[in-house]
Design a protein around this motif. Structure first.
Motif, PDB file in Angstrom:
ATOM      1  N   GLY A  86       0.842  -1.198   0.000  1.00  0.00           N
ATOM      2  CA  GLY A  86       0.000   0.000   0.000  1.00  0.00           C
ATOM      3  C   GLY A  86       0.875   1.246   0.000  1.00  0.00           C
ATOM      4  O   GLY A  86       0.655   2.194  -0.771  1.00  0.00           O
ATOM      5  N   ASP A  89       2.701   1.622  -3.406  1.00  0.00           N
ATOM      6  CA  ASP A  89       1.814   2.104  -4.470  1.00  0.00           C
ATOM      7  C   ASP A  89       1.506   3.592  -4.301  1.00  0.00           C
ATOM      8  O   ASP A  89       1.405   4.327  -5.284  1.00  0.00           O
ATOM      9  CB  ASP A  89       0.529   1.277  -4.510  1.00  0.00           C
ATOM     10  N   ARG A  90       1.362   4.022  -3.061  1.00  0.00           N
ATOM     11  CA  ARG A  90       1.071   5.451  -2.847  1.00  0.00           C
ATOM     12  C   ARG A  90       2.293   6.312  -3.175  1.00  0.00           C
ATOM     13  O   ARG A  90       2.165   7.411  -3.709  1.00  0.00           O
ATOM     14  CB  ARG A  90       0.588   5.685  -1.414  1.00  0.00           C
ATOM     15  N   VAL A 119      -1.875  -1.194  -8.664  1.00  0.00           N
ATOM     16  CA  VAL A 119      -2.191  -1.307  -7.237  1.00  0.00           C
ATOM     17  C   VAL A 119      -2.247  -2.789  -6.895  1.00  0.00           C
ATOM     18  O   VAL A 119      -2.846  -3.586  -7.608  1.00  0.00           O
ATOM     19  CB  VAL A 119      -3.522  -0.602  -6.903  1.00  0.00           C
ATOM     20  N   SER A 120      -1.570  -3.138  -5.811  1.00  0.00           N
ATOM     21  CA  SER A 120      -1.390  -4.537  -5.452  1.00  0.00           C
ATOM     22  C   SER A 120      -2.678  -5.242  -5.096  1.00  0.00           C
ATOM     23  O   SER A 120      -3.612  -4.651  -4.579  1.00  0.00           O
ATOM     24  CB  SER A 120      -0.454  -4.635  -4.257  1.00  0.00           C
ATOM     25  N   HIS A 126      -6.329  -0.725  -0.522  1.00  0.00           N
ATOM     26  CA  HIS A 126      -5.292   0.073  -1.180  1.00  0.00           C
ATOM     27  C   HIS A 126      -5.866   0.898  -2.313  1.00  0.00           C
ATOM     28  O   HIS A 126      -5.466   2.023  -2.540  1.00  0.00           O
ATOM     29  CB  HIS A 126      -4.191  -0.824  -1.724  1.00  0.00           C
ATOM     30  N   VAL A 127      -6.769   0.307  -3.038  1.00  0.00           N
ATOM     31  CA  VAL A 127      -7.374   1.032  -4.155  1.00  0.00           C
ATOM     32  C   VAL A 127      -8.081   2.265  -3.619  1.00  0.00           C
ATOM     33  O   VAL A 127      -7.990   3.363  -4.167  1.00  0.00           O
ATOM     34  CB  VAL A 127      -8.363   0.134  -4.935  1.00  0.00           C
ATOM     35  N   VAL A 130      -5.489   4.881  -2.532  1.00  0.00           N
ATOM     36  CA  VAL A 130      -4.915   5.552  -3.695  1.00  0.00           C
ATOM     37  C   VAL A 130      -5.924   6.533  -4.285  1.00  0.00           C
ATOM     38  O   VAL A 130      -5.589   7.652  -4.667  1.00  0.00           O
ATOM     39  CB  VAL A 130      -4.453   4.512  -4.750  1.00  0.00           C
ATOM     40  N   ILE A 147      -6.260   3.035 -12.688  1.00  0.00           N
ATOM     41  CA  ILE A 147      -5.674   2.141 -11.693  1.00  0.00           C
ATOM     42  C   ILE A 147      -5.730   0.700 -12.176  1.00  0.00           C
ATOM     43  O   ILE A 147      -6.799   0.172 -12.455  1.00  0.00           O
ATOM     44  CB  ILE A 147      -6.397   2.305 -10.342  1.00  0.00           C
ATOM     45  N   VAL A 149      -5.539  -3.139 -11.712  1.00  0.00           N
ATOM     46  CA  VAL A 149      -5.701  -4.184 -10.693  1.00  0.00           C
ATOM     47  C   VAL A 149      -5.809  -5.524 -11.418  1.00  0.00           C
ATOM     48  O   VAL A 149      -6.044  -5.568 -12.615  1.00  0.00           O
ATOM     49  CB  VAL A 149      -6.984  -3.977  -9.845  1.00  0.00           C
TER      50      VAL A 149
END
Ligand code: C2E
Ligand code: MG
Ligand code: MG
Ligand code: MG
Length: 276
Positions: A86, A89-90, A119-120, A126-127, A130, A147, A149
């Motif tokens: 997280g 990704d940020r 994004v993991s 996390h999505v 973000v 994004i 995924v």
């Protein structure tokens, strides 16, 4: 018991060094996040027809002070175990946003390009984080952030996380289904989420002979749903031609450009029609 003890002595040193190696890498990764050792490269997403840039995908790298440049495959799995993705990704998004602003300013008035952020799969949360970061960005750009995924995230999210879905819609963020075809998306989850793009996994492009009809079908389905369909991992002219024959219009791969360090992107965009 005796054999147990004997084999324990045999394996112990190896196990200990593996364990120590992991502990070291773990400490180094945490340090990397604090000290800004992560870097981002950008791979162009292009029009198959004329090679013009349509967007960029941000890909994380780790400039390790001793081990050199590390790729995602060298550290993302560990990052997932440590629940650090997280944060990674940020950081990648923040860095990409900073660059988009610079490229926009320096290149005059660039047309609207996509900036794809991975994004993991770790968690849908996390999505959402973000997305919130996008909502609160200091300097908005005309670029559209998408994004990426995996299919797994969509399925899980469709089942369990209506809140994230709502946040996405409110923020106007759209999704890309990465590595499409290797997982198990259902059509209904494609429909429930604000999906804009499907990326056909590079393994299908690598074995194009066996997968021509599958790619044709994915492309037709994508078109019917109003999605952009991207072929990943395009390496040869032959692949480019045959993908064109089955109707693929957007691609990414070394034939067009490898991932570029940030300081080479501006020139790339100037040469490949990145501004109006
Ligand atoms: P992906 O999102 O499917 O990215 C495509 C991968 O294909 C990238 O590998 C790219 O360098 C590579 N590639 C590009 N062109 C070609 C080609 O012509 N042939 C072949 N064989 N490969 C090509 P990379 O950079 O090593 O990234 C690997 C994976 O790591 C990505 O796969 C993505 O899932 C993940 N990743 C990368 N950056 C991030 C990030 O910031 N956050 C998260 N969560 N994951 C990331
Ligand atoms: Mg990706
Ligand atoms: Mg992919
Ligand atoms: Mg992939």
């Amino acid at each position: 018991k005796r054999t147990g003890r004997a084999s324990a002595t045999v394996f112990e040193p190896a196990m200990r060094s593996e364990f120590q190696g992991r502990l070291e890498l773990e400490a180094e990764l945490r340090r990397a996040l604090e000290h800004g050792e992560l870097a981002v490269e950008y791979q162009p997403i292009v029009s198959l027809k004329d090679g013009q840039a349509l967007g960029l995908e941000a890909l994380v790298r780790w400039n390790h002070p001793q081990r050199g440049l590390l790729l995602p495959q060298d550290f993302l799995e560990l990052a997932e175990e440590l629940e650090l993705t997280g944060q990674i990704d940020r950081q990648v998004l923040a860095e990409a946003q900073r660059r988009m602003h610079v490229w926009q300013t320096n290149a005059g008035a660039p047309r609207r390009l996509w900036m794809n952020i991975n994004v993991s799969a770790g968690s849908l949360k996390h999505v959402q984080q973000v997305t919130e970061q996008l909502l609160h960005q200091a300097v908005p750009t005309p670029w559209q952030v998408l994004i990426e995924v995996t299919e797994r995230v969509l399925i899980r999210g469709a089942e369990s996380d209506p809140q994230t879905l709502q946040t996405l819609r409110e923020a106007g963020v759209e999704l890309v289904v990465d590595d499409f075809g290797v997982g198990y998306s259902s059509l209904s989850s494609l429909h429930r989420f604000p999906v804009r793009m499907l990326k056909i996994d590079q393994s299908f492009v690598a074995a194009l002979d066996e997968n021509t009809e599958l790619i044709r079908a994915i492309r037709a389905m994508g078109q019917a749903l109003g999605l952009v369909v991207v072929a990943e991992g395009v390496e040869t002219e032959d692949q480019r031609r045959r993908l064109g024959e089955v109707g693929i219009e957007v691609a990414q791969g070394r034939l067009f450009s490898p991932p570029l360090p940030a300081d080479r992107v501006e020139q790339y965009l100037r040469q490949h029609g990145g501004s109006d």
